[in-house]
Write an enzyme that holds these catalytic residues in place. Structure first.
Site, PDB file in Angstrom:
ATOM      1  N   GLY A   1     -15.426  -1.746  18.777  1.00  0.00           N
ATOM      2  CA  GLY A   1     -14.453  -0.977  19.550  1.00  0.00           C
ATOM      3  C   GLY A   1     -13.910   0.224  18.799  1.00  0.00           C
ATOM      4  CB  SER A   2     -10.680   1.963  19.229  1.00  0.00           C
ATOM      5  OG  SER A   2     -10.707   1.852  20.607  1.00  0.00           O
ATOM      6  CB  VAL A   3     -12.302   0.091  14.040  1.00  0.00           C
ATOM      7  CG1 VAL A   3     -10.976  -0.600  13.895  1.00  0.00           C
ATOM      8  CG2 VAL A   3     -13.345  -0.859  14.583  1.00  0.00           C
ATOM      9  CG  PHE A   4     -17.761   2.087  15.625  1.00  0.00           C
ATOM     10  CD1 PHE A   4     -17.596   0.836  15.070  1.00  0.00           C
ATOM     11  CD2 PHE A   4     -19.011   2.678  15.541  1.00  0.00           C
ATOM     12  CE1 PHE A   4     -18.647   0.185  14.455  1.00  0.00           C
ATOM     13  CE2 PHE A   4     -20.070   2.045  14.922  1.00  0.00           C
ATOM     14  CZ  PHE A   4     -19.884   0.800  14.377  1.00  0.00           C
ATOM     15  CE  LYS A   5     -11.627   5.576  20.739  1.00  0.00           C
ATOM     16  NZ  LYS A   5     -10.485   4.931  21.351  1.00  0.00           N
TER      17      LYS A   5
END
Lengths: 120, 519
Positions: B243-247
């Site tokens: 999820g968003s940690v990949f941003k």
């Protein structure tokens, strides 16, 4: 010639006794050495067991469980921590106490707790 | 026969080879102790006893069975009578008797029974570090974790300096940190009724792993537990859509390429349409967000726009440079293989920017983030201590110093004002990013989530990185929320507040001289 024969016979007999004695002693010493070696290895094993035991007894989860159950202390908060340099800066700024107070008798809270549990 | 005897007589080496072969297969081997970086013992050999029988010499099998049943546990008696009456000349009765049991059997004085003493592995701290240490089999051979690694690398053991000591191997783990992590994870499991929780703490400068744990785990002293389903090291051996940690990656890449600056504005309201798939930010409060806001408030559209501008090839290349696409090798073996869309289409670039449609092992993910915030050099994670005089990081450069500094700023802002503010460990200057991902199920996504929080501290000069991943957390209170900001972030915050003082990170506070001086 005869005297020489007798002398060498005597010498031989002496040697036999000496060698017998030495051999006997060596065997005794060997037995003692292997006994000692055995007990050293036994003690090494015991030490390993004790170290493992110690590590188990002092493992953080065990200490924490005991601390939570027996002590009134709380985990340190960030506000309670300062660096060593800051500490000495503050210490230098502090005023020395005006007069020496009578030292109070030292109270051993943890000791009292341990006595209270009746473990001793 | 005669020829063989002659050969054995002429070449005595053959005999010794034969002997050593049988010895190795039959008897347990002695192993070096494992200690943590402060010398606290994690694993050692203790002496236990093995009992075997020579049925040919047993006079009365019934009597032997009856007497043994007083000493052995019920489970050990299964099949015992058959063994005692068998035609063979050698039968194991029980391997791993305690000294007390051995003494009891010895004093029974039964002919045909023999006791031998053998070393057996003991893990005095129990399950705290199970997934790192691994365990051994009944022959004292390492079959998982570091235990398996050291069997092939006996040269790393340090020989004892005095009698009574055993050879030992120092690991990079810190037992205190490991315990704190284990405890916070089990608290999180209870608090959020989660299916699993894992975490890792590593040094961002040299890749030393200070702690790694994943619950549910097992007690290596009771190795059968490790076979129960779901007890494996999820952080290492599983790959997840995070999820968003990949941003962090999409933003880092855009900054690195010079496509954008932190204050540039990005359209987050206009939906993105690619290949029949529409992405829109329903919660966007305004049309434009700065890159900083995209990261802090975790806007999917914003991240997707950045990734699409950079291009799929570049994003994939960046993942590859960070070591995310190939399994990572450490002393624990290879991490789980990443699941990457093949072929990689434009829509994959979009979803990968916010951590969907691409699965990586959380351990590899943590390493990649550490490499981005430490100044931009790739680190190689290790469970063995790195020599202090060795260069701090000799890996290749993944992002520039400037990009690394900007990322640190973004992480810090997110933990301070954004989705990670519940981590609440500002005294230790943490910076972090949340991630909440729906779990894939056959034919789509389920309602359950995997939440994660990756944090570095102190963010002005990062030393340590923490990653916490919680599998299927439920809201703490009824009607509450289950996003990462409400479970993974507070768990990380609690952990950092505990471990930072241990790791020598002083809280940043302005000394209020008036107040302090009054002490």
């Amino acid at each position: 010639m005869r005297l020489l024969c007798l002398l060498s016979f005597g010498f031989l007999a002496g040697l036999i006794v000496l060698i017998y004695d030495m051999k006997y002693e060596t065997r005794q010493l060997q037995a003692r050495a292997s006994e000692l070696e055995r007990s050293i290895s036994l003690e090494t094993d015991n030490l390993a067991l004790m170290r493992t035991e110690w590590s188990h007894v002092t493992s953080p989860d065990r200490i924490e469980t005991l601390a939570v159950r027996l002590l009134d202390s709380e985990p340190a908060k960030p506000e309670q921590l300062i660096t060593k340099t800051d500490f000495f800066t503050l210490l230098a700024k502090m005023q020395p106490p005006a007069q020496k107070e009578e030292p109070k008798p030292r109270q051993d809270h943890i000791g009292a707790l341990i006595r209270g549990t009746g473990l001793q | 026969m005669a020829w063989q005897l002659t050969m054995l007589g002429r070449y005595p080496t053959i005999t010794s080879q034969l002997m050593s072969a049988t010895e190795q297969t039959q008897y347990a081997q002695s192993r070096p102790d494992l200690v943590d970086r402060n010398g606290r013992m994690l694993a050692s050999d203790i002496r236990v006893y093995w009992l075997y029988a020579d049925p040919g010499r047993i006079i009365n099998a019934d009597e032997v069975f009856e007497k043994l049943s007083r000493v052995l546990s019920r489970g050990d008696l299964i099949g015992l009578r058959g063994k005692l009456t068998s035609k063979r000349r050698f039968e194991w009765i029980k391997r791993g008797l305690t000294p007390r049991q051995a003494q009891a059997i010895h004093s029974l004085g039964l002919p045909g029974l023999t006791l031998i003493d053998e070393p057996q592995r003991a893990y005095p701290v129990g399950r705290i570090a199970a997934h790192v240490l691994g365990h051994t089999n009944v022959d004292n051979k390492g079959i998982a974790g570091i235990e398996r690694y050291i069997d092939g690398h006996s040269e790393i053991a340090v020989a004892p300096t005095q009698k009574g000591e055993r050879p030992k191997i120092t690991l990079s783990l810190d037992l205190r940190v490991q315990h704190a992590l284990h405890e916070e994870l089990s608290a999180a499991m209870r608090r959020y009724h989660a299916k699993a929780a894992s975490g890792v703490v590593l040094d961002v400068r040299n890749g030393e792993v200070f702690a790694l744990a994943g619950l549910p785990d097992y007690d290596p002293n009771n190795r059968e537990e490790s076979l129960i389903k779901g007890r494996h090291n999820r952080l290492y051996a599983d790959s997840y859509e995070l999820g968003s940690v990949f941003k962090s990656y999409a933003v880092a890449l855009s900054l690195e390429l010079g496509n954008v600056e932190l204050q540039d504005e990005i359209d987050v309201l206009t939906p993105i349409r690619i290949g029949g798939y529409t992405l829109e930010d329903r919660h966007a409060k305004k049309r434009f967000m700065t890159v900083e806001e995209v990261f802090i408030h975790s806007s999917n559209t914003g991240a997707a726009r950045l990734a699409l501008e950079a291009g799929g090839g570049k994003l994939r290349g960046f993942f590859n440079a960070l070591g995310l696409l190939e399994p990572m090798q450490t002393e624990l073996g290879l991490t789980a293989r990443a699941l990457i869309p093949d072929p990689w289409r434009e829509v994959n670039t979009m979803t990968a920017s916010y951590g969907h449609g691409i699965s990586v092992s959380p351990f590899a993910f943590a390493t990649a983030v550490a490499s981005m915030i430490n100044g931009g050099t790739l680190i190689e994670p290790t469970f063995l201590p790195v020599a202090r005089d060795a260069p701090q990081s000799k890996g290749s450069r993944v992002v520039s110093q400037e990009t690394s500094a900007k990322l640190r700023h973004l992480f810090w802002m997110t933990a301070r004002h954004g989705t990670g503010r519940n981590a609440d460990a500002h005294d230790y200057r943490i910076g972090g990013k949340t991630g909440t991902a729906y779990k894939p199920k056959p034919g789509g996504y389920s309602k359950e989530v995997i939440t994660s929080f990756v944090a570095g501290f102190p963010m002005d000069d990062p030393r340590y990185l923490v990653l916490i991943v919680i599998d299927e957390p439920q809201p703490e209170k009824k009607g509450g929320r289950n996003e990462a900001g409400h479970n993974a972030a507070p768990t990380t915050g609690r952990l950092i507040r505990r471990i930072a003082p241990m790791l020598g990170i002083a809280p940043s506070q302005k000394i209020d001289e008036n107040r302090q001086a009054s002490y």
